[in-house]
Scaffold this motif. Structure first.
Motif, PDB file in Angstrom:
ATOM      1  N   VAL A 112       0.874  -1.170   0.000  1.00 19.95           N
ATOM      2  CA  VAL A 112       0.000   0.000   0.000  1.00 19.95           C
ATOM      3  C   VAL A 112       0.912   1.221   0.000  1.00 19.95           C
ATOM      4  CG1 VAL A 112      -1.814   1.246   1.229  1.00 19.95           C
ATOM      5  CG2 VAL A 112      -1.740  -1.257   1.319  1.00 19.95           C
ATOM      6  N   PRO A 113       0.845   2.063  -1.015  1.00 17.66           N
ATOM      7  CA  PRO A 113       1.826   3.152  -1.110  1.00 17.66           C
ATOM      8  C   PRO A 113       1.642   4.219  -0.043  1.00 17.66           C
ATOM      9  CG  PRO A 113       0.170   3.358  -2.831  1.00 17.66           C
ATOM     10  CD  PRO A 113      -0.074   2.034  -2.162  1.00 17.66           C
ATOM     11  N   LYS A 114       2.773   4.772   0.383  1.00 18.63           N
ATOM     12  CA  LYS A 114       2.745   5.949   1.242  1.00 18.63           C
ATOM     13  C   LYS A 114       2.716   7.177   0.337  1.00 18.63           C
ATOM     14  CE  LYS A 114       5.426   3.920   5.035  1.00 18.63           C
ATOM     15  NZ  LYS A 114       6.671   4.037   5.854  1.00 18.63           N
ATOM     16  N   LEU A 115       1.815   8.090   0.620  1.00 16.89           N
ATOM     17  CA  LEU A 115       1.733   9.307  -0.183  1.00 16.89           C
ATOM     18  C   LEU A 115       2.948  10.189   0.023  1.00 16.89           C
ATOM     19  CD1 LEU A 115      -1.965  10.555   0.219  1.00 16.89           C
ATOM     20  CD2 LEU A 115      -0.912   9.582  -1.816  1.00 16.89           C
ATOM     21  N   THR A 116       3.357  10.848  -1.038  1.00 16.78           N
ATOM     22  CA  THR A 116       4.318  11.936  -0.916  1.00 16.78           C
ATOM     23  C   THR A 116       3.538  13.255  -0.887  1.00 16.78           C
ATOM     24  OG1 THR A 116       4.549  12.262  -3.301  1.00 16.78           O
ATOM     25  CG2 THR A 116       5.978  10.603  -2.269  1.00 16.78           C
ATOM     26  N   LEU A 117       4.185  14.308  -0.464  1.00 17.60           N
ATOM     27  CA  LEU A 117       3.532  15.619  -0.446  1.00 17.60           C
ATOM     28  C   LEU A 117       3.137  16.045  -1.860  1.00 17.60           C
ATOM     29  CD1 LEU A 117       5.703  17.510   2.191  1.00 17.60           C
ATOM     30  CD2 LEU A 117       3.270  16.962   2.391  1.00 17.60           C
ATOM     31  N   GLU A 118       3.976  15.696  -2.839  1.00 12.55           N
ATOM     32  CA  GLU A 118       3.665  16.052  -4.225  1.00 12.55           C
ATOM     33  C   GLU A 118       2.421  15.312  -4.715  1.00 12.55           C
ATOM     34  OE1 GLU A 118       7.689  17.052  -3.197  1.00 12.55           O
ATOM     35  OE2 GLU A 118       6.668  15.112  -3.116  1.00 12.55           O
ATOM     36  N   GLN A 119       2.326  14.036  -4.392  1.00 11.35           N
ATOM     37  CA  GLN A 119       1.141  13.268  -4.781  1.00 11.35           C
ATOM     38  C   GLN A 119      -0.109  13.787  -4.080  1.00 11.35           C
ATOM     39  OE1 GLN A 119       2.636   9.446  -3.624  1.00 11.35           O
ATOM     40  NE2 GLN A 119       3.254   8.886  -5.708  1.00 11.35           N
TER      41      GLN A 119
END
Length: 217
Positions: free
Chosen positions: A71-78
């Motif tokens: 399950v991906p961790k969001l980046t601030l850019e995303q």
């Protein structure tokens, strides 16, 4: 009235696996395997493989550096991209939904929001994520905007699990309850106010997610 045909196994498995992500049972950063889905859901290997394929295509799962799915961790850019996308689509869905809602529909939405607040107060992450999702999609269902809702659903799969940080935040400085504002605007038949409150609800949630991402760095 005929009884709807039962869903095929692959669709049932997909929906259950999707819900594991949406409602916090699979957290950001957690690895996901076919055998793990089989064990958790009691399904077969083929439906589990198909569910993982679909969730990967939708961005709800991705391959990590060691090629394991997670399950991906969001980046601030995303998160910023998702903010643009969600605030562009979901307020319009809410406005469309508001036009056709009756008093009983609004009462039902208010009852759901009581469950959202109860889960938040109890610090119950899974219950909060589930009831918050129910609130939004009960509202959106009145729009009958199938294309917009399908697009919004894909955004929720990416951002939904990260909303868990809202439950963990310091409750000593409570935020304005945008759900209450939405309900009040619905009762006033102020459709623009419904959209504005929904817009602010998204910004509020994403602000908390951004703070959580920054604290984790």
């Amino acid at each position: 009235m005929s009884t709807p045909a039962p869903l095929p196994d692959h669709e049932v498995t997909y929906r259950k696996a999707r819900d594991l992500i949406l409602f916090g049972e699979l957290a950001p950063g957690e690895a996901v395997t076919i055998n793990g889905i089989v064990e958790r859901l009691g399904t077969g290997i083929t439906p589990a493989r198909e569910a993982i394929r679909r969730l990967t295509a939708e961005g709800a799962l991705r391959a990590s550096d060691n090629r394991r799915l997670m399950v991906p961790k969001l980046t601030l850019e995303q998160l910023q991209e998702l903010t643009y996308a969600r605030t562009g689509i979901e307020p319009q869905i809410a406005r469309l939904a508001a036009v056709g809602m009756e008093t009983a529909d609004i009462d039902a939405l208010e009852a759901i929001d009581a469950q959202v607040n109860a889960a938040l107060k109890a610090g119950d992450i899974q219950a909060y994520l589930r009831q918050n999702h129910v609130f939004h999609w009960t509202l959106y269902a009145h729009s009958e905007a199938e294309i917009l809702m399908a697009t919004a659903a894909s955004h929720w799969l990416r951002v939904g699990p990260s909303l868990r940080v809202i439950v963990k935040r310091d409750q000593s400085t409570p935020m304005a309850d945008m759900h209450e504002v939405i309900i009040e605007a619905l009762r006033d038949q102020d459709y623009e106010a419904v959209g504005e409150a929904l817009h602010n609800d998204i910004l509020q949630g994403h602000s908390n997610i951004a703070q959580g991402l920054e604290d984790a760095d």
